[in-house]
Every structure is written in structure tokens, then in C-alpha cells.
Design a protein around this motif. Structure first.
Motif, PDB file in Angstrom:
ATOM      1  N   GLU A   1       0.868  -1.162  -0.100  1.00 49.60           N
ATOM      2  CA  GLU A   1      -0.020   0.105  -0.114  1.00 49.60           C
ATOM      3  C   GLU A   1       0.946   1.181   0.134  1.00 49.60           C
ATOM      4  O   GLU A   1       0.614   2.217  -0.505  1.00 49.60           O
ATOM      5  CB  GLU A   1      -0.818   0.116   1.148  1.00 49.60           C
ATOM      6  CG  GLU A   1      -1.941   1.342   1.347  1.00 49.60           C
ATOM      7  CD  GLU A   1      -2.833   1.088   2.611  1.00 49.60           C
ATOM      8  OE1 GLU A   1      -3.510   2.018   2.670  1.00 49.60           O
ATOM      9  OE2 GLU A   1      -2.630   0.249   3.216  1.00 49.60           O
ATOM     10  N   ASP A   2       2.002   1.180   0.716  1.00 53.11           N
ATOM     11  CA  ASP A   2       2.832   2.713   0.869  1.00 53.11           C
ATOM     12  C   ASP A   2       3.557   2.802  -0.272  1.00 53.11           C
ATOM     13  O   ASP A   2       4.518   3.627  -0.395  1.00 53.11           O
ATOM     14  CB  ASP A   2       3.451   2.513   2.067  1.00 53.11           C
ATOM     15  CG  ASP A   2       4.477   1.276   2.343  1.00 53.11           C
ATOM     16  OD1 ASP A   2       4.421   0.333   1.160  1.00 53.11           O
ATOM     17  OD2 ASP A   2       5.488   0.997   3.140  1.00 53.11           O
ATOM     18  N   TYR A   3       3.586   2.056  -1.333  1.00 56.71           N
ATOM     19  CA  TYR A   3       4.275   1.936  -2.630  1.00 56.71           C
ATOM     20  C   TYR A   3       3.554   2.759  -3.607  1.00 56.71           C
ATOM     21  O   TYR A   3       4.223   3.457  -4.604  1.00 56.71           O
ATOM     22  CB  TYR A   3       4.502   0.671  -3.344  1.00 56.71           C
ATOM     23  CG  TYR A   3       5.953   0.595  -4.218  1.00 56.71           C
ATOM     24  CD1 TYR A   3       5.658   0.626  -5.437  1.00 56.71           C
ATOM     25  CD2 TYR A   3       7.157   0.744  -3.775  1.00 56.71           C
ATOM     26  CE1 TYR A   3       6.960   0.708  -6.200  1.00 56.71           C
ATOM     27  CE2 TYR A   3       8.340   0.737  -4.522  1.00 56.71           C
ATOM     28  CZ  TYR A   3       7.671   0.612  -6.115  1.00 56.71           C
ATOM     29  OH  TYR A   3       9.054   0.802  -6.607  1.00 56.71           O
ATOM     30  N   VAL A   4       2.161   3.002  -3.455  1.00 62.27           N
ATOM     31  CA  VAL A   4       1.396   3.772  -4.240  1.00 62.27           C
ATOM     32  C   VAL A   4       1.667   5.222  -4.014  1.00 62.27           C
ATOM     33  O   VAL A   4       1.509   5.551  -2.798  1.00 62.27           O
ATOM     34  CB  VAL A   4      -0.222   3.272  -4.130  1.00 62.27           C
ATOM     35  CG1 VAL A   4      -0.908   4.212  -5.197  1.00 62.27           C
ATOM     36  CG2 VAL A   4      -0.225   1.919  -4.113  1.00 62.27           C
ATOM     37  N   GLN A   5       1.794   6.138  -5.009  1.00 58.81           N
ATOM     38  CA  GLN A   5       1.994   7.473  -4.874  1.00 58.81           C
ATOM     39  C   GLN A   5       0.678   8.167  -4.731  1.00 58.81           C
ATOM     40  O   GLN A   5      -0.362   7.622  -4.847  1.00 58.81           O
ATOM     41  CB  GLN A   5       2.576   7.873  -6.352  1.00 58.81           C
ATOM     42  CG  GLN A   5       3.844   7.267  -6.607  1.00 58.81           C
ATOM     43  CD  GLN A   5       5.024   7.751  -5.715  1.00 58.81           C
ATOM     44  OE1 GLN A   5       4.933   8.694  -5.207  1.00 58.81           O
ATOM     45  NE2 GLN A   5       5.807   6.567  -5.441  1.00 58.81           N
ATOM     46  N   PRO A   6       0.700   9.395  -4.045  1.00 62.92           N
ATOM     47  CA  PRO A   6      -0.539  10.136  -3.889  1.00 62.92           C
ATOM     48  C   PRO A   6      -1.660  10.223  -4.917  1.00 62.92           C
ATOM     49  O   PRO A   6      -2.719  10.273  -4.722  1.00 62.92           O
ATOM     50  CB  PRO A   6       0.046  11.486  -3.241  1.00 62.92           C
ATOM     51  CG  PRO A   6       1.320  11.326  -2.840  1.00 62.92           C
ATOM     52  CD  PRO A   6       1.888  10.011  -3.887  1.00 62.92           C
ATOM     53  N   ASP A   7      -1.044  10.287  -6.145  1.00 65.48           N
ATOM     54  CA  ASP A   7      -1.935  10.591  -7.265  1.00 65.48           C
ATOM     55  C   ASP A   7      -2.483   9.220  -7.805  1.00 65.48           C
ATOM     56  O   ASP A   7      -3.069   9.081  -9.091  1.00 65.48           O
ATOM     57  CB  ASP A   7      -1.190  11.308  -8.496  1.00 65.48           C
ATOM     58  CG  ASP A   7       0.008  10.576  -8.940  1.00 65.48           C
ATOM     59  OD1 ASP A   7       0.407   9.310  -8.306  1.00 65.48           O
ATOM     60  OD2 ASP A   7       0.672  11.132  -9.792  1.00 65.48           O
ATOM     61  N   GLY A   8      -2.144   7.976  -6.898  1.00 66.13           N
ATOM     62  CA  GLY A   8      -2.663   6.682  -7.659  1.00 66.13           C
ATOM     63  C   GLY A   8      -1.835   6.026  -8.483  1.00 66.13           C
ATOM     64  O   GLY A   8      -2.180   5.021  -8.929  1.00 66.13           O
ATOM     65  N   SER A   9      -0.773   6.605  -8.652  1.00 62.07           N
ATOM     66  CA  SER A   9       0.384   5.846  -9.840  1.00 62.07           C
ATOM     67  C   SER A   9       1.429   5.127  -8.960  1.00 62.07           C
ATOM     68  O   SER A   9       1.604   5.144  -7.678  1.00 62.07           O
ATOM     69  CB  SER A   9       1.053   6.941 -10.762  1.00 62.07           C
ATOM     70  OG  SER A   9       1.769   7.982  -9.915  1.00 62.07           O
TER      71      SER A   9
END
Length: 543
Positions: free
Chosen positions: A320-328
Motif C-alpha cells: 500500500e505504501d508504494y502507491v503514490q499520492p496521485d494513484g500511480s
């Protein structure tokens, strides 16, 4: 402009039986036509105000009520207007809407049209015998004023509609006078061809209201919806028929034309395939079950298309913490997807990424159901042979039972078409004689459709003949029993013959068995081995 109140009441009449069945007739015609007409057809609106179509909308495919206020109207909200602008691609709305995606990408099956065409091709592949007065013989060469023969008119227009709808109205009248021509004498009528008879079909949905005589076979008066071409497009007109003439009205109730006729009756006859038992003037379609399966197959096919489309793009599951704030998700050079490194406890571990596999059982179940529906359609139309026993290999006579059923079904269809054509010929003769040239005797008009249809292959015919001859060669010990058995086998081998032909063949069997039981020598050159004998008696057990 003022219009009589009674005229407006007349144009507003709708027969209760019409109100009950008009939507069903439209659906059956759409099923026969298929294509965009079937895909875009609207049969009313559901409780949320969206159009009801052949493709059923799922609960999750309804728009969010919170977004409905600002949403644009759904395509096809008007059942009498095209769902898309003329020339637009049918997939124009297949964007993020699953329902529109399914509707745009699902091909429309043609089960109903295939069954009707297959049956009619068999019926009209044989010669049809017609006898009648000279006037009727001439009319058979041009039934609609456009050079269409009776064979073309029946096979291409009347028969498909009659079998699909279960009923059809046939209208007969003299052709209208050309513009600017005055008709004062019979010589003028003959010169302009106005003494001929023009036949046309009235779809059941356009026969809005009627009143029958006491026999329930003739119209005393009726109201017909017509579409007339004009420079601004088609115009709606209403024609009121009586035994004295017809009156054409526009949508406002203004009389446009009054046309008297001398026929002494309304020149319209409703022909039936079968009548519905609880209705007086409504037919029952023998292909309605195939149309129902066609719609179910259409819906299941759309589900399968959506399922395969969704499964073609698998989901990726990772930390989960690998996903960037913009969802990428960051991708390295060469489309390298790095693994997440966890440091702690004096060592390092890496979290992997997994592909979420979609379950396949649902899609396989849909595929199996589609195959079952296709088999049901074939059995409904007698297009396939169903084994009498799955454990017994089919041969010879076991297959003929299925062929005999198909022959009987085609014979029933042929009788329906022959009856419809006889009624059409009688009314056409009445119109040609201005009400005075009806048939004087019951046999004045004769229309005979075929009752025998070649449904066997060459191999099946040869095998059946050899088996029948082999059984007959060893008959004679029990003349009465064997005569009954051979007569039964004869009817199975040769379905559709007339009763005199069957009687003649049975007399021939009786004479043959009488000679055998009296001591006649059996034929010496009948090729027959033990394997063939076992096959014959196996087929008899199946029967």
C-alpha cells in the motif's frame, strides 16, 4: 377548422385485444428483423424512467441517483425517435457505461429468422398446384400491381410475417386512379387498369380497432393506421373501412378522401397460423419460444463479452505504501517494476507484487448455458436430431423418426400457408368481380401445397430401402402381425404421403404376405447378413 366529435372518438378507438398484444407484435417483428432495429428497440420505460430494451439492465448499471440531476438524458429515451443521430456509430455511448458497452459490442443473434427461413425454404422448394378461374390465374401473375407473382408474394412477404406473428391482415382493393385522370365508364377503368386487384399486408400493430360479424370471420368495420410519404417525411393517416367504402383521415380528424367500393364487405381478411384460445381475433406464433431464447442468448452473450473484457486487464496487488499520492506506481527504465524493500531487524526483505486472478467458473457457466440455449432452439425448430437412446448408436430407422417429426411439422406449416392463400384468392376474386365473382362451388379455387419433403440423405434412403426389403424377405410366418409392422415401417420411411397412397401400398403388402404364407418361394438374391439383421431389429426396438 372544426372536427366532428364522433370522428375524433373513432380515431381514438383501440381494441382491447390490440392493447394487450401490440407490444408483443413489435417485439416479434424486431426479433425477425434483428440488427440495429433489435438493438435500439424500446418497449416502454422502467420505474426509474430508463428505456426497456431487449438487453436487460443490471441493478449496478443504473446511474447514481445523486448524479441524475446533472446527467444528460440517456440515448433512446423516446421510443419513436432514433436512439442515435442518423449516421452515428452505434458504439458512440460505449464509454464508461457497462450497459452501453454491452449493448454496443454484443452481436444480435438471428435464431428466429434462421428457423423461419429454413422451414420456408423447404416448403417452397416444391411445386405448388393452383387451379382457379381465368381472372384469378391472371391475378396470380401480378398480385400487388408491381409485377410480383403469387409465389414471390407468399414466400417473401406473407409467409415470414404470418409465421412470425401468428396472424396477418391481407387487404385487397382496386388501384387508385392516376392524378389528373377522370374515370366515368368501365372502359376508362379497363384503359387505366383500375379493374385489377392490388393486394397488400397490414401488420397487426397497425390494425387498431375492429368489429367482427357474428361468425367472427369477417370485419364489419375496422380502423387502420397508415404511413404516407410526403416532402417533410412520413405522415400518419387513419383509414376507416366499412362494407360500403373507406374514409381517409389525417391526425386531426379531417377527412382527406372518401372512396366507395362495390364489394359488399370490408376487403380485408385476417389469416392465422393458430388462434389463441382466449381471444377471438388474435393468432399464436409457433416461433415465440425461439424468440424468447434469442433474447436470453443475446443477454448471456453480452455478459460473457463484458466478463472477457474485464478479465483481459488483470489487477496488480502490491504494498500500500508504494502507491503514490496521485494513484500511480513508479516504473523504472525498461518497464521495470521494483520490489518494495523493508529494512529492519538487521536484515532486508522484499515485498512482491501479485496478479489477482479472476475466477473462471462464472464465464464457463455462461458458455455452457449459451450452448444449451442453442440446442433448445434447434430442437424447437426440428433442425437437429435428438437420439432416442444415448446408449444406442443411431442407424437407419432410428434417425427416420426424427425426420418424420420434421416432415410433420413442415406439413402443418404448409397447410397453414395453403389455407391463407385460398382465403386470399377468394377475396381477390371478389374484388376482381366487384363483389359478384366469388367462387360458385367449393372446388372453384384449389391451392395444394406439398405434404412430402425430402429430409433424408441419399445414404439414409438407400439404407432404409435395404432394411425394409430385408425384413419383407423373411416375412410370411405371421401375415397379420407382419402386415401391421411393415405398414408402420412404411409410414416411418415415407412420411407425408396422401392417405390413398398409403392405402395402395398397404394393399400391396397384404397381397405379398398372402402369397408368402401360401407357400411362395422367397427371393433368392437378397443381400442380407447377420450384422444388418441385428441393426434392423435394434431399430425396431428403438421404435
Amino acid at each position: 377548422m372544426t372536427t366532428d366529435r364522433e370522428t375524433l372518438d373513432l380515431l381514438g378507438r383501440r381494441h382491447p385485444e390490440w392493447q394487450e398484444h401490440c407490444q408483443r407484435w413489435r417485439w416479434l417483428l424486431d426479433s425477425l428483423e434483428g440488427g440495429e432495429r433489435y438493438r435500439q428497440a424500446v418497449y416502454g420505460f422502467d420505474r426509474r424512467g430508463l428505456p426497456v430494451r431487449n438487453l436487460v439492465r443490471h441493478k449496478r448499471e443504473y446511474p447514481d441517483p445523486r448524479e441524475a440531476a446533472g446527467a444528460s438524458p440517456m440515448p433512446g429515451s423516446d421510443p419513436f425517435a432514433p436512439a442515435l443521430p442518423f449516421g452515428a456509430d452505434p458504439a458512440a455511448f460505449a464509454t464508461d457505461d457497462d450497459y452501453e458497452l454491452r449493448r454496443a459490442r454484443t452481436p444480435v443473434p438471428t435464431f428466429l429468422a434462421e428457423a423461419v427461413e429454413t422451414h420456408l425454404a423447404r416448403v417452397y422448394s416444391r411445386e405448388i398446384r393452383r387451379l382457379g378461374p381465368d381472372a384469378l390465374t391472371g391475378w396470380w401473375q401480378d398480385v400487388d400491381g408491381c409485377g410480383t407473382t403469387i409465389d414471390q408474394w407468399m414466400a417473401e412477404t406473407v409467409a415470414p410475417l404470418l409465421l412470425t406473428l401468428g396472424q396477418l391482415d391481407l387487404c385487397f382493393d382496386h388501384p387508385p386512379a392516376p392524378p389528373g385522370e377522370e374515370v366515368e365508364t368501365r372502359a376508362d377503368q379497363a384503359r387505366l387498369g383500375l379493374d385489377s386487384c392490388v393486394a397488400s399486408c397490414i401488420l397487426p400493430e397497425n390494425m387498431l380497432w375492429w368489429r367482427l360479424d357474428e361468425s367472427g370471420r369477417r370485419y364489419e368495420e375496422c380502423l387502420v393506421l397508415e404511413r404516407h410519404d410526403s416532402g417533410d417525411g412520413p405522415r400518419t393517416r387513419y383509414r376507416h373501412w366499412t362494407a360500403e367504402g373507406s374514409t381517409l383521415y389525417d391526425e386531426d380528424g379531417e377527412a382527406l378522401a372518401v372512396t366507395p367500393h362495390p364489394f359488399g364487405r370490408v376487403p380485408i381478411v385476417r389469416v392465422f397460423d393458430r388462434r389463441k384460445p382466449r381471444c377471438r381475433n388474435i393468432g399464436q406464433s409457433r416461433y415465440e419460444g425461439i424468440a424468447e431464447r434469442q433474447r436470453e442468448y443475446y443477454n448471456r452473450d453480452s455478459e460473457l463479452i463484458l466478463s472477457d473484457t474485464t478479465q483481459a486487464h488483470p489487477l496488480l496487488q502490491g504494498p500500500e505504501d508504494y502507491v503514490q499520492p496521485d494513484g500511480s506506481v513508479p516504473i523504472g527504465p525498461g518497464w521495470l517494476l521494483p520490489k518494495k524493500k523493508n529494512s529492519g531487524g538487521g536484515g532486508a526483505t522484499y515485498e512482491g507484487f501479485d496478479i489477482v486472478e479472476f475466477p473462471k467458473d462464472g464465464a464457463e457457466s455462461i458458455r455452457k448455458n449459451k450452448a444449451d440455449i442453442r440446442d433448445d432452439v434447434d430442437r424447437d425448430a426440428s433442425l437437429v436430431r435428438t437420439p432416442a437412446r444415448e446408449a444406442v448408436a443411431q442407424s437407419g430407422l432410428a434417425k427416420m423418426l426424427d425426420q418424420a417429426d420434421g416432415n410433420n411439422r413442415l406439413a402443418k406449416i404448409a397447410r397453414v400457408l395453403a389455407q391463407a392463400e385460398r382465403l386470399a384468392a377468394e377475396l381477390a376474386l371478389t374484388v376482381l368481380g366487384d363483389g359478384e365473382a366469388g367462387p360458385s362451388t367449393p372446388g372453384a379455387i384449389e391451392v395444394v401445397y406439398p405434404a412430402e419433403f425430402d429430409l433424408y440423405t441419399t445414404e439414409a434412403v438407400a439404407r432404409a430401402s435395404a432394411d425394409f426389403q430385408a425384413i419383407a424377405a423373411r416375412a410370411g410366418a405371421l401375415p397379420r402381425c407382419e402386415a401391421l409392422m411393415l405398414a408402420r415401417l412404411l409410414r416411418l420411411c415415407l412420411p407425408g404421403l396422401s392417405d390413398p397412397h398409403y392405402a395402395e401400398c398397404e394393399r400391396e403388402i397384404d397381397r405379398y404376405l398372402e402369397g408368402r404364407s401360401a407357400g411362395g418361394d422367397p427371393p433368392s438374391a437378397v443381400p442380407y447378413d447377420e450384422i444388418a439383421r441385428r441393426d434392423v431389429f435394434q431399430d425396431i426396438n428403438v421404435i
